[in-house]
Structure formats: C-alpha cells, structure tokens
Design a protein around this motif. Structure first.
Motif, mmCIF file in Angstrom:
data_model
loop_
_atom_site.group_PDB
_atom_site.id
_atom_site.type_symbol
_atom_site.label_atom_id
_atom_site.label_comp_id
_atom_site.label_asym_id
_atom_site.label_seq_id
_atom_site.Cartn_x
_atom_site.Cartn_y
_atom_site.Cartn_z
ATOM 1 N N ALA A 24 0.863 -1.185 0.000
ATOM 2 C CA ALA A 24 0.000 0.000 0.000
ATOM 3 C C ALA A 24 0.895 1.228 0.000
ATOM 4 N N LEU A 25 0.650 2.138 -0.955
ATOM 5 C CA LEU A 25 1.512 3.300 -1.136
ATOM 6 C C LEU A 25 0.681 4.573 -1.237
ATOM 7 N N ASP A 26 1.247 5.672 -0.764
ATOM 8 C CA ASP A 26 0.663 6.998 -0.945
ATOM 9 C C ASP A 26 1.397 7.657 -2.108
ATOM 10 N N THR A 27 0.718 7.859 -3.229
ATOM 11 C CA THR A 27 1.344 8.352 -4.456
ATOM 12 C C THR A 27 0.729 9.684 -4.871
ATOM 13 N N PRO A 28 1.309 10.370 -5.870
ATOM 14 C CA PRO A 28 0.698 11.617 -6.366
ATOM 15 C C PRO A 28 -0.686 11.410 -6.948
ATOM 16 N N TYR A 29 -1.042 10.184 -7.259
ATOM 17 C CA TYR A 29 -2.343 9.902 -7.864
ATOM 18 C C TYR A 29 -3.320 9.297 -6.863
ATOM 19 N N GLY A 30 -2.968 9.323 -5.583
ATOM 20 C CA GLY A 30 -3.834 8.794 -4.555
ATOM 21 C C GLY A 30 -3.216 7.577 -3.882
ATOM 22 N N THR A 31 -4.003 6.946 -3.037
ATOM 23 C CA THR A 31 -3.551 5.736 -2.352
ATOM 24 C C THR A 31 -3.700 4.545 -3.289
#
Length: 755
Positions: A559-566
């Motif tokens: 699970a990652l927090d990215t510029p495009y959301g979770t």
C-alpha cells in the motif's frame, strides 16, 4: 616515559616506552603470567599454614581473621582499583597493585608474631584482588569487543593451568624451602612481574575520563557485597542468631535496596550511560557465584573423600587439580568455538551436577579412587567453566569502555561472594575441621542444588530439571550399590546423555532463533508493513506464509501513498520456493516504482505484466504468471478504482451483510495481453458507508480443516463484531488458525475502508 593512548576500539596494541609496538599475544601472555599469582598465592598460604603455626603460633583463629578481613576488604579494593584504572591508566594501577603484593609478601617473610603475619596476609589478599581486576580490565581494554570471547577463553585457560600447578607444587615448595623462603619467592615473583609490566606493556587510558553514571549505586553494590560476604563467613563462627551477623545482613539488604532504588529512579540515564542489558549482568553475576561456591565445595569434600579410602594428601591434591584441567579444556573450547552463554550453560551445568553427584562413588572404591576422582573432578571443572566463561566474556564485551574497570570488578567480586556463601555451610567454615565422609557427601549434594539454582537464574529451567533428574538418578544408582563399578559407569552414561540432550536442544533453539530473525528481517525488507492510515483510507494487512520460518512465500501485498492517490496491490505468484520469492521481489519493486510515476492504474497493471514476462524469459519458465488486484483511492472521493488481473473478487463487509463484489477480471500478469496502452481500464466501485473492502489470496479461502472442507470465508465473517479493517484482519488471523491445523498455501489479506 610512555605516551597516553586511547585503545578503545583499537585493533593493535600501542607501543610501550621503548617505541616498539607490542603484539596482543605478548600482552595476553604477560597478563596471564601476572594473573597466575592470584591462584598461586592462596595455594601457598594453605601449604605453609602448618609451618607458620609451629614457628609463630598462628592459630586457626588468626587465619580466620586474615581470611575474612582480607576477603571483605578485597571486594572494596576490586571496585576502587578498577575505577583507578579507568581514570589513571591500566598499567599504572597494575604496577601499583604488584608493588603492594611485593610489599605484602615481604611483610609475610619478615613476620615475627601472629599479628604481623595476619596483617601481611590481609595486605596480600587485597593486593591479589587488585592485580586480578587490573589484569582483567587491561586484557579487555586492548581487545576488540568481537575478540573478547577468544581472548578471555585463552586467558582463563592459562589461569586454570596455573591452578593445576599451584595445587600440586605448593605443598612441596613449602616443605623444601620453608614458609619464609616461600613468601620471599612470592615477593620476588611479584617484583619480576612488575618489571615485565613496566617494560613490555603500554599505558592505556581514555583521553577524557568519564564520571560514573551513578556513584551512589556503585558504592551501594560494593557495600552490599562486602557486608554479605562478612555475614556469610562469620555466621558459622558467631551463630546465625548473633546480633552482629544480623546487623551485617541488614546492612547488606539496605545497600542492595538503595542500589535498586537508584536503578528505578534513574533508569533512563543508566540505560543511556551503561548499555549493559540486565540479563548480561545477571548472567555474569550468577556464573561467578556458582564458580566460587563450587571451588570451595570441592576443596573441602575431595580431601575428605580421598582420605576416607586411605590415600595420601598428595593424591588429594592430584585429584583436586582435575578441576583446573577440566576448566582449561572448557576455556579452550570457548576460545576456539563460538559457544554462546546459553549453550554453555545447557551443557556445562548438567555436567557439573553429574560430576558432583558421582564424587560419592569415591567413598567405597579405593581401587578406583585416583583415576575415577581425577576424571569426575575434571568433569566438574569442565562443566563449571563451560557455563561461566561465555557469560564472563559476553559481559566484558558489553561493558562501556570508559567504565570497564569498575564493572569488571563484578566478576571477581561475585566469585568472592560465592566463596563466602560456601563457607557459610556447617562443614566449610574457616575454623571447622576437615569434614567427615558423610558430611562431604552432603556438601556435594548442596553443590548440586546450587548448580540447579544457577541454571534457573540463567534462564534455563530445562537445564535445571535435567541436572536435578540426572543427579537424583545417580544418587539412587550409586547409593544403592557403590561396590559395583558398573553402577558408576551407568550413572556417568545417564548424566552425559542428559547433558548432550540439553546441549543439542540449546543448539537447535539458537539456530531456530537465528533463522527466525533472518526471516523477519527479510520479510520487513521485501514486504513492507501495511500502514494503519494512508490518504483517506484506514487499512490493515495480514501476511502468513505456509512454510514456517520462511517469512516470505508467493503472495505479496503493498500500500503506497502516491501523487495519484492511495494505491494498493495484493496478489499471488504461481509456484513456491525461491523462484516465487524472486518474482514477488521483482513485482513489488516494479509496483513501488511505477505507482509513483504512472497516472493510469491500467498502465501500472501493464507494467507489472511486462515485468512477469521478463522474469519468465530470464528463467526459462513459460508457465510463470501471477494474479493481482490493484486498488486506487483518490482524494476525498468515496469511489474506488479496481483492476483485477485474474484475482479473487473482493468482498464488501458491511454492517448488514457480506457480499462478493462483481469486478470484471482480465488475464493474470505474465500472459502478455495487457501490454498495449489502454488495454486495461479500471473498474469503479462505490463502497457503502461504514463498509470495509476485504481482499485476500486463495490461501485463505482454500484453507482446509481436518476433514478437507474449505474455510467458509463469508460465513465466518458474518459473526464478526468489529467490522473495521483492523478488527476483520485480527478476526481472520485467529479464526483461520482455529479452522486448520496446517496451512497448505500462503495467506495475504488487506482490508480497507474510509476514514
């Protein structure tokens, strides 16, 4: 003049005053020769006692005063000398200690009445303590922490060899030369050692001496040890009901309570300043106590048992020297093999208990007393030192170098207190006569009990049980018919087997612990923990490999927090073993990179597809593929976007019901049909308010019970009280373990819901 150096952490010894570098081997040899005085002097004192009694009228009472006073003062001198070495330098304190020993031995040689002889004995006792702790701290100072086990093992082996020579040669030297010449020879030996130290050893002290973390605590511990040693030795003389003994015991308890209160009050400061775990310090303390106690028990019991079968005093010394021979063998084993403290206790303590129990057989075996006695006492020495040496080495390696000297005093102080505890027994008092054979047997059983208690204190209840059981069985067998040598042989075999079993069990446990630590580190490196909150989602994750101890299988989750959301990924690679782990590693690395750089979730899936294809080509595996479920949540939107690559459909667990969501699935990763841009489009899910989305691999739904039934996931979720992500995952973790006795496949679970 000798320059001041900073040896802490240095790999080579600095140069002495002549400017030439000194080999660590030379330093160790010199310190071993100097420390040998610590074991030679007591043997000399015991050998000359009858001669001094005849010439000066020194009685047992005088010897008792010298021994008790010397032992109590020595405990304080140990700490003071160790601290002086920390502040003023190791060589300076060692030369001063040797000078005091030379002076005390000279005073003994020139004694003209009992009072001057007693004063000389006391001075020699405290000087020997100062020499011992100075050598111990010096040796540790010039050694790298990782080499201390080998250095201390060799040094203790040399000390044990010195014990063998001293026990056998001291009586003959005293008889041939007389007690004054013997004392003069000791003074000459101390003077020679002083010259060697000045010429060959470098000065070592820190550039900026540090204050003790808690001087009050240190002083309290010293007072506790000194008063306790005095009370234990004086109790058989004055009686346990004597007010003076009670006052000493009370003072020891109060000093101990003060030290403990200081620990609790300044726990944070002490932890930062000392860095010595409590279990390490306790292990060294217990090892020293057991060593001192066992030495006294053997010293009193062996001559009585040997005399009972009509053998001479020289034979008793020969038998007793087996303790040093066995100890030297154990210390050499510790030097050349990485014997851990728990492994040493697991084998050493049962062997020591075995030897103490088998000594009873000497009473009625005059023919076998010499050979059997040497073998059994050697066994006791081997077991005792095998348990003690690793504990001491671990403690010295953990002690902060600026406070090494004062902490190193713990080891000889513990030995002195153990000696005093043994002298509190009715048959080992400093004024008591040699015990009778029956009394010697009782001493040996007490020694066996002490060994078992030491095993418990070192955290080895199994070893304590083995020691007690083996000793009880030996008692029955040996006491039943001691006229049959076969009973002794059988008892020896039983005890040796028990020790071997305990050793094997400890070794296996340590290997398992190392394997688990490695597996845990690998899992944390490859499979990152799922955070509790990420973006606008609450999450919980579970990973359970099918093969115990591997920590990673063919399932994966992230699970990652990215510029495009979770963005969330869960999946399952075909196959098991190392290749599956390699594929998992490749996929997670690709996802962690592309999830931050690729806006379209379908294109992320296409990148994963190409990664599996590359892995299949590189390994020549045409059947390699992986199922995967990708989930994305952006901003404050209640919607989720999902791409299902041949994976199990997710479940919606709501307040009212649990249902399987209809998510269109494309082919798994690795089939090469996702490579085209736009070939895969994300499916939108509208998660109901208060509901949790549960994703999992087939290891969960296909877990079988003993009758072969699959785990009824939806049915088992119906009774869950807390339907939060964390509550669901915890329930599944416990419930699937109850359902199946054996996991046939890895399990990965991710549960998520809105804040």
């Amino acid at each position: 003049m000798t320059g001041t150096t900073t040896p802490y952490g240095a790999g080579a010894a600095p140069a002495p005053g002549n400017g030439h570098a000194v080999s660590p081997r030379v330093i160790g040899l010199v310190l071993a020769l100097v420390a040998a005085l610590y074991v030679v002097a007591p043997a000399m004192n015991a050998a000359v006692a009858p001669l001094v009694h005849t010439d000066l009228g020194v009685t047992d009472e005088h010897n008792a005063v010298a021994q008790i006073t010397g032992a109590c003062l020595a405990i304080g001198v140990l700490a003071a000398t160790g601290r002086a070495g920390d502040l003023k330098g190791r060589r300076a304190t060692l030369t001063a200690s040797l000078a005091a020993l030379c002076l005390g031995s000279t005073a003994l040689a020139a004694s003209f009445d009992p009072a001057t002889y007693v004063l000389g004995r006391i001075l020699v006792a405290v000087a020997l303590a100062a020499v011992f702790v100075s050598c111990l701290a010096f040796l540790t100072t010039v050694s790298m922490p990782g080499r201390i086990r080998r250095i201390i093992g060799g040094w203790l082996a040399a000390m044990s060899a010195g014990f063998v020579l001293a026990v056998n040669l001291a009586p003959h030297a005293a008889t041939l030369t007389g007690w004054r010449v013997t004392a003069a020879l000791m003074a000459a030996a101390a003077g020679t050692a002083l010259v060697l130290v000045r010429r060959l050893l470098p000065e070592t002290r820190p550039r900026a001496p540090e204050a003790l973390p808690d001087p009050v605590r240190t002083v309290s511990l010293v007072l506790c040890a000194a008063t306790l040693a005095a009370a234990l030795q004086l109790a058989p003389l004055w009686g346990w009901q004597d007010l003076r003994v009670g006052a000493l015991l009370t003072a020891a308890v109060l000093a101990c309570a003060t030290a403990r209160a200081r620990v609790l009050r300044r726990k944070a400061e002490r932890a930062r300043a000392e860095h010595v775990p409590g279990v390490v310090r306790t292990g060294a303390l217990v090892a020293g106590l057991a060593l001192g106690f066992t030495q006294v028990v053997l010293t009193m019991a062996v001559p009585a048992l040997v005399a009972a079968v009509g053998l001479s005093t020289a034979t008793a010394a020969l038998v007793l020297s087996g303790f040093g021979a066995g100890g030297a063998a154990a210390c050499l084993l510790v030097r050349y093999r990485a014997v851990s403290p728990l492994a040493g206790a697991s084998l050493g303590l049962p062997l020591a208990a075995l030897g103490l129990a088998l000594l009873h057989a000497l009473v009625d075996h005059a023919v076998h007393a010499l050979a059997g006695g040497i073998a059994v006492v050697t066994l006791v020495g081997f077991g005792t030192m095998l348990a003690a040496a690793p504990q001491m080495a671990r403690f010295l390696a953990a002690v902060p170098r600026p406070h090494l000297g004062v902490n190193a005093a713990l080891l000889p102080a513990a030995i002195l207190v153990g000696t005093a505890a043994a002298q509190a027994l009715p048959y080992t008092s400093v004024l008591g006569p040699m015990p009778l054979p029956t009394e010697a047997r009782e001493l040996l059983w007490v020694g066996t009990i002490v060994v078992a208690v030491a095993a418990l204190a070192l955290g080895r209840p199994v070893v304590a049980l083995v020691a007690a059981a083996a000793s009880a069985l030996q008692y029955v067998m040996v006491d039943a018919d001691t006229s049959q040598p076969m009973s002794v042989i059988v008892a020896l075999a039983v005890g040796a087997t028990a020790g071997a079993v305990a050793w094997s069990r400890r070794e296996q446990a340590e290997r398992l612990t190392r394997t688990r630590e490695t597996a845990t580190a690998l899992q944390c490196a490859v499979l990152h923990p799922i955070p509790d909150r990420l973006g606008g989602l609450r999450l919980a994750g579970l990973y359970q490999p099918a093969t115990a101890g591997t920590a990673i299988g063919g399932d994966f989750l992230e699970a990652l927090d990215t510029p495009y959301g979770t963005r969330v990924l869960i999946g399952d690679v075909r196959g098991k073993g190392l290749q599956a782990v390699q594929t998992v590693t490749d996929l997670l690395g690709c996802f962690r990179s592309q999830a931050h750089e690729t806006e379209d979730l379908g294109e992320v899936a296409a990148c994963l597809d190409r990664q599996v294809q590359r892995a299949a080509t590189a390994r020549g595996d045409d059947e390699l593929f992986a199922t995967a479920l990708l989930i994305q949540h952006s901003g404050g939107s209640p919607d989720l976007h999902v791409v299902n690559c041949g994976h199990l459909a997710p479940l919606e667990v709501g307040p009212e019901r649990t249902r399987e969501l209809d998510v269109p699935a494309v082919l798994p990763l690795g089939f090469g049909l996702l490579g085209a841009v736009g070939a895969v489009r994300a499916h939108r899910l509208d998660l109901a308010p208060g509901a949790t989305l549960l994703t999992h691999t087939d290891g969960l739904s296909e877990a079988r019970n003993s009758t072969g039934e699959f785990y009824p996931l939806a049915e088992r979720l119906a009774d869950v009280g807390h339907r939060t992500p964390d509550g669901l995952v915890r329930h599944l973790d416990d419930d699937v373990r109850d359902w199946t006795h054996h996991l046939a496949d890895d399990i990965a679970v991710i549960a998520l819901g809105h804040h």
